[in-house]
Design an enzyme around this catalytic site. Structure first.
Site, mmCIF file in Angstrom:
data_model
loop_
_atom_site.group_PDB
_atom_site.id
_atom_site.type_symbol
_atom_site.label_atom_id
_atom_site.label_comp_id
_atom_site.label_asym_id
_atom_site.label_seq_id
_atom_site.Cartn_x
_atom_site.Cartn_y
_atom_site.Cartn_z
ATOM 1 N N CYS A 65 -3.889 -37.905 -20.263
ATOM 2 C CA CYS A 65 -3.800 -39.699 -20.391
ATOM 3 C C CYS A 65 -2.430 -39.807 -20.879
ATOM 4 O O CYS A 65 -1.326 -39.076 -20.781
ATOM 5 C CB CYS A 65 -4.781 -40.051 -21.081
ATOM 6 S SG CYS A 65 -4.838 -39.628 -22.889
ATOM 7 N N ARG B 123 -8.493 -41.229 -24.201
ATOM 8 C CA ARG B 123 -9.000 -40.802 -23.028
ATOM 9 C C ARG B 123 -9.331 -39.233 -22.804
ATOM 10 O O ARG B 123 -10.349 -38.836 -22.516
ATOM 11 C CB ARG B 123 -8.580 -41.318 -21.837
ATOM 12 C CG ARG B 123 -8.835 -42.990 -21.793
ATOM 13 C CD ARG B 123 -7.849 -43.692 -20.866
ATOM 14 N NE ARG B 123 -6.390 -43.708 -21.141
ATOM 15 C CZ ARG B 123 -5.600 -44.140 -20.408
ATOM 16 N NH1 ARG B 123 -5.982 -44.701 -19.346
ATOM 17 N NH2 ARG B 123 -4.295 -44.168 -20.782
ATOM 18 N N ASP C 83 -7.512 -47.880 -20.316
ATOM 19 C CA ASP C 83 -6.848 -47.497 -21.652
ATOM 20 C C ASP C 83 -7.619 -48.256 -22.746
ATOM 21 O O ASP C 83 -7.284 -49.367 -22.686
ATOM 22 C CB ASP C 83 -5.417 -47.740 -21.668
ATOM 23 C CG ASP C 83 -4.535 -47.239 -22.980
ATOM 24 O OD1 ASP C 83 -5.540 -47.014 -24.057
ATOM 25 O OD2 ASP C 83 -3.470 -47.221 -22.904
#
Ligand code: 4NP
Length: 157
Positions: free
Chosen positions: A7, A13, A124
């Protein structure tokens, strides 16, 4: 098989994806077949544990995050067979680092493994509230399940 989740910051994440994937491998007694890691396209959080909010949301599901953030490098393409990114920005950044076309073909998007949800990327959660972290974990649980099923079929583990 060597799998890398990527990420932006490698504190929300992708370390969660790494931990969810490993947790599912343990449940299915498949851990011995995989090396799983995560990294970020941005190195500003290097060395840090995952974001507290993600660690506490994951721990409520019995999932522990121990990864320390690190930035992806082009040498990761030598080690990893599959590189799974969370959104389209990560996809472009990681593909840009790929030394060869073959390496670029190792990159895929986590949302491609979502069957039930309409999401085309893993959003996000960094600037979101607690719901953002729960949403990410729900999406990761679903996509990791599908990804493992697919890899079992392809490689007959
Ligand atoms: P991640 O979330 O890419 O899921 O780890 C973020 C973490 C940090 C920042 C952005 C996104 N940041 O700008 O520092």
């Amino acid at each position: 098989m060597n799998l890398l989740f990527v990420c932006l910051g490698n504190i929300c994440r992708s370390p969660a994806a790494e931990a969810v994937f490993k947790h599912k491998l343990e449940e299915k007694k498949l851990s011995q077949y995989f090396f799983v890691d995560s990294a970020g396209t941005y190195g500003g959080h290097s060395g840090e544990l995952a974001d507290n909010r993600m660690r506490s949301a994951a721990s409520k599901r019995g999932i522990t995050l121990t990864h320390r953030s690190r930035k992806i490098t082009s040498s990761d393409f030598e080690k990893f067979d599959l590189i799974v990114v969370m959104d389209d920005y990560n996809y472009d950044d990681v593909c840009y680092l790929a030394p060869t076309i073959e390496d670029k073909n190792k990159v895929c998007k986590m949302a491609d493994f979502l069957k039930k949800s309409d999401f085309t990327y893993i959003p996000d959660p960094y600037y979101e509230g607690a719901e953002g972290f729960e949403l990410v974990l729900n999406l990761l649980e679903e996509s990791c399940e599908t990804l493992i099923e697919q890899l079992i079929k392809e490689h007959s583990f």
